[in-house]
Design an enzyme around this catalytic site. Structure first.
Site, mmCIF file in Angstrom:
data_model
loop_
_atom_site.group_PDB
_atom_site.id
_atom_site.type_symbol
_atom_site.label_atom_id
_atom_site.label_comp_id
_atom_site.label_asym_id
_atom_site.label_seq_id
_atom_site.Cartn_x
_atom_site.Cartn_y
_atom_site.Cartn_z
ATOM 1 N N CYS A 249 66.524 2.513 64.921
ATOM 2 C CA CYS A 249 65.413 1.617 64.685
ATOM 3 C C CYS A 249 64.160 2.406 64.360
ATOM 4 O O CYS A 249 63.274 2.557 65.192
ATOM 5 C CB CYS A 249 65.216 0.758 65.928
ATOM 6 S SG CYS A 249 64.252 -0.680 65.542
ATOM 7 N N TYR B 10 62.548 17.746 59.907
ATOM 8 C CA TYR B 10 62.174 18.847 58.994
ATOM 9 C C TYR B 10 62.334 18.479 57.523
ATOM 10 O O TYR B 10 62.313 19.364 56.677
ATOM 11 C CB TYR B 10 63.071 20.071 59.237
ATOM 12 C CG TYR B 10 63.288 20.493 60.655
ATOM 13 C CD1 TYR B 10 62.224 20.899 61.452
ATOM 14 C CD2 TYR B 10 64.576 20.519 61.213
ATOM 15 C CE1 TYR B 10 62.440 21.317 62.753
ATOM 16 C CE2 TYR B 10 64.796 20.942 62.505
ATOM 17 C CZ TYR B 10 63.725 21.338 63.271
ATOM 18 O OH TYR B 10 63.944 21.761 64.555
HETATM 19 N N1 LLP Z 1 67.113 34.322 68.059
HETATM 20 C C1 LLP Z 1 65.978 33.721 68.423
HETATM 21 C C2 LLP Z 1 65.066 34.423 69.322
HETATM 22 C C3 LLP Z 1 65.685 32.433 67.966
HETATM 23 O O1 LLP Z 1 64.558 31.849 68.332
HETATM 24 C C4 LLP Z 1 66.601 31.779 67.100
HETATM 25 C C5 LLP Z 1 66.333 30.440 66.617
HETATM 26 C C6 LLP Z 1 67.778 32.450 66.746
HETATM 27 C C7 LLP Z 1 68.000 33.722 67.230
HETATM 28 C C8 LLP Z 1 68.815 31.839 65.847
HETATM 29 O O2 LLP Z 1 68.324 31.578 64.582
HETATM 30 P P1 LLP Z 1 69.315 31.050 63.416
HETATM 31 O O3 LLP Z 1 70.235 32.181 63.060
HETATM 32 O O4 LLP Z 1 70.024 29.873 63.960
HETATM 33 O O5 LLP Z 1 68.387 30.693 62.303
HETATM 34 N N2 LLP Z 1 65.980 23.596 65.155
HETATM 35 C C9 LLP Z 1 65.682 24.342 63.942
HETATM 36 C C10 LLP Z 1 65.999 25.801 64.102
HETATM 37 C C11 LLP Z 1 65.237 26.461 65.243
HETATM 38 C C12 LLP Z 1 65.578 27.902 65.393
HETATM 39 C C13 LLP Z 1 64.948 28.449 66.615
HETATM 40 N N3 LLP Z 1 65.274 29.788 66.907
HETATM 41 C C14 LLP Z 1 66.477 23.730 62.800
HETATM 42 O O6 LLP Z 1 67.230 22.779 63.040
HETATM 43 O O7 LLP Z 1 66.355 24.138 61.652
#
Ligand code: LLP
Length: 436
Positions: A359, A332
């Site tokens: 790598c 990202y």
């Molecule tokens: N609820 C639902 C339905 C979600 O899809 C997500 C995150 C959350 C709650 C929690 O969101 P948060 O508070 O953590 O923003 N891998 C990405 C983030 C993907 C988030 C996916 N859904 C990153 O590393 O930025």
């Protein structure tokens, strides 16, 4: 200020120039447990969990459900269970982890856009409290499996409110063109279908999640406005009395000085104010924060190794981890802040690029950062790595996943052990016909 507005864990301090977290020298932690090492500061984790609770305490009914996808381990689950949180889960693995940690399963919500029959079966068997139903196929499937088992499933209808969050494209989930949820033109159809045909589903409310690493409270105000209007409309049109609104997660954190996430209290005020504008009969609010709960409590310690200066003058310093333990910079273009944990008194500063050991040219942890001159064997601390680091880690280059320690009051305990070389090959097998 709330803890999601800090770059470092709240216990981070320098003693005689050396970095301490949770009362322990980061250099000592690196020596004792090896690097790369994920470190979770318990005081920071409990601190933000309490801030969330405090911020929403005046609102009638709130259920906090930590989004386990940010970091799901047994010890983190245990701590947040103790702090009164429920859990938003997305897979059999997350459901099983919270179950084994002793969480009451009615506090658990099962989310996702393609829950498999095996996962639904497990969730129903363990008594998961809520299902966020994402699409027509899933409503039918969940009803069928619940019917076979002779149980009812309490559900929320996931909708896509169509809100654009100013965040990275890959982590927007709330737009109309999204793989998640029903758009607002489909809610009447799914509710009619459930009422008339899916007798093993009990609709409790609606659910949405508008994105992640959100900095603008306006996005939440817009979301809540759409959700409250929609639930009131559904209740009227379908003669229902749904009273649960899940607004998802998404609150941002401060990875670097350039990030300005809102305070948790400001979020609570915005949500409550918007609800109260439309009704005095306040629905239960569910929140699913992931990143803002766990990110700030986490750091990653690395050991510095090789370095090189290229003809254009850029200096690369490589550490003993990188994209396999933290894929976010390469996936990202996420930015992080780092420091040398050792005492650096008397060293000149310089601009460097902090590179990983994998790598792949894109394996850069920090594109450009000004730090005191790094020496080989220095312990490097990258901040705010609690969320979506270990949970997205891989074994790329067949490298063992690091261990994780929990620190508190000068005590450290392993909560995830480092993989061994044996672990890496333990799932392999060589077909006997190759052994001739
Ligand atoms: N609820 C639902 C339905 C979600 O899809 C997500 C995150 C959350 C709650 C929690 O969101 P948060 O508070 O953590 O923003 N891998 C990405 C983030 C993907 C988030 C996916 N859904 C990153 O590393 O930025």
């Amino acid at each position: 200020m709330s803890i999601n507005q800090y770059i470092k864990p709240i216990t981070a301090e320098r003693k005689d120039g050396e970095l301490y977290i949770g009362g322990i020298s980061a250099v000592e932690l690196a020596k004792k447990y090896g690097t790369p090492l994920y470190v979770i500061d318990e005081a920071t984790l409990r601190g933000i969990a309490r801030e969330y609770k405090e911020a929403f305490k005046d609102y009638k009914n709130v259920r906090m459900m930590y989004a386990s996808k940010a970091l799901c381990t047994s010890a983190v689950t245990k701590i947040l269970d103790e702090e009164g949180f429920g859990f938003d889960t997305i897979s059999a693995g997350e459901i099983y982890t919270v179950y084994k940690a002793g969480v009451k399963m009615e506090k658990v919500l099962f989310n996702g856009n393609n829950k498999t029959p095996r996962e639904i079966e497990l969730a129903l068997r363990l008594g998961v409290g809520r299902y966020s139903v994402d699409n027509f196929y899933e409503a039918e499937l969940l009803n069928k499996i619940a019917e076979e088992k002779g149980v009812k499933a309490d559900i929320l209808i996931r909708i896509t409110p169509g809100i654009e969050c100013h965040t990275h494209d890959y982590i927007q989930t709330g737009q109309i063109d999204s793989k998640f949820g029903f758009d607002l033109t489909q809610t009447d159809e799914i509710i009619t279908l459930i009422k008339n045909e899916y007798k093993n589903l009990v609709i409790r409310g609606i659910h949405a999640h508008i994105g992640s690493q959100i900095f603008e409270l306006q996005s939440y105000t817009d979301e809540v406005e759409i959700l409250i209007k929609e639930i009131m409309r559904i209740n009227e049109v379908h003669s229902l009395s749904l009273d649960e609104i899940n607004i998802g997660g998404g609150l941002g954190v401060k990875y670097t000085d350039g990030d300005n996430p809102p305070d948790v209290h400001a979020l609570a005020d915005a949500v409550a104010k918007t609800m109260k504008k439309y009704t005095s009969n306040l629905p239960t609010i569910d929140l699913e924060p992931g990143r803002s709960i766990i990110s700030t409590s986490g750091i990653t310690l690395y050991t510095a190794g090789s370095s090189k200066v290229v003809p254009n003058g850029r200096k690369y310093v490589a550490v003993d981890g990188g994209m396999a333990d933290n894929p976010r910079p390469s996936m990202y273009q996420a930015k992080y802040f780092a420091e040398i944990a050792d005492n650096t008194d008397g060293r000149e500063t310089e601009k460097i690029t902090l590179a990983g050991r994998y790598c792949e040219s894109g394996d850069i942890l920090i594109e450009e950062i000004e730090l005191p001159q790094i020496k080989a064997d220095d312990t490097i601390c990258v901040y705010n790595t609690g969320a979506y680091n270990y949970s997205m880690a891989s074994n790329y280059n067949r490298v063992e996943k690091p261990s994780m320690v929990l620190v508190n009051n000068s005590q450290s305990d392993i909560i995830v052990s480092r993989e061994s070389l044996e672990d890496l090959i333990s799932k392999d097998s060589i077909p006997s016909r190759l052994n001739k």
